[in-house]
Design a protein around this motif. Structure first.
Motif: not given
Length: 235
Positions: A191-197, A202-205, A181-184
């Motif tokens: 991923l949220t910090v990256n603008p080109s996400r 993100e939905a899968g994570l 859970l911590e790793r995910q």
């Protein structure tokens, strides 16, 4: 004859199954034909001729092939002839002779003896006494004469010990799930910090995080149940 058949139902009287059936069979209402009398007569004559043609003719047998019942003289064997015939005839069981079956049984027994492993001799009373003397120290026991030693039984585990082991197993599973859970969560933050996400990634994570959290809650409930049962066992 027709009148008798028409009155046959009177034997059982109307109202009974047999009487009703005979009445319907022989007391049918006939409807007169509307055809011309000459035409009706010709049609009936043609029908009779057709039925006569279609009727199978009896098969005639020629006199040369006719069956003639000719009495044959019977011959009865004497007792001596019957005894001689029985002595000469081979004794059979089923479809095989007795000697053939005995030979097959011997061959089968020989095959079984060659295939069968050597049987272990049973220990008698004398052998038991000899082992008892050797075990008493009066005579050394050879290694090949020692009786087989049974394998030691595994130690018996109590119900409380089984529950403790189950709790440890569930706790290790809970720890591995918390690490996942911590790793995910870290991956989701990066991923949220990256603008080109990618929204799909993100939905899968997020779905993986939700599944891990559900599994952790289930494992936590199982740990609590096992701890409660362990308290009851220790009381």
């Amino acid at each position: 004859m027709t009148a008798k058949l028409e009155d046959a139902y009177r034997t059982f009287e109307r109202g009974t199954p047999a009487g009703n059936l005979l009445y319907k069979l022989y007391n049918k209402r006939t409807v007169e034909s509307t055809l011309d009398r000459d035409l009706l007569a010709r049609l009936q004559a043609q029908r009779r001729m057709k039925e006569a043609r279609e009727q199978p003719k009896p098969k005639t047998i020629p006199k040369s092939k006719a069956y003639v019942n000719v009495p044959r003289p019977t011959y009865r064997r004497s007792d001596d002839e019957i005894d001689t015939f029985r002595r000469m005839a081979p004794v059979r069981v089923g479809k095989k002779a007795v000697n053939t079956m005995k030979l097959e049984i011997k061959l089968r027994q020989a095959e079984l003896e060659t295939e069968r492993p050597p049987a272990r001799k049973l220990i008698g009373d004398k052998e038991k006494e000899r082992f008892a003397i050797k075990q008493s120290g009066l005579e050394p026991i050879a290694a090949d004469h020692l009786p087989p030693i049974a394998a030691p039984r595994p130690p018996r585990i109590s119900a409380a010990e089984k529950r403790r082991r189950e709790i440890k197993k569930l706790e290790s599973e809970f720890a591995s799930l918390s690490a996942d859970l911590e790793r995910q969560q870290k991956s989701l933050q990066q991923l949220t910090v990256n603008p080109s996400r990618s929204r799909k990634q993100e939905a899968g994570l997020r779905a993986d995080i939700a599944d891990i959290a559900t599994h952790m809650r289930r494992v936590d409930e199982l740990i609590r149940e096992e701890e409660a049962l362990l308290d009851l066992d220790e009381r």
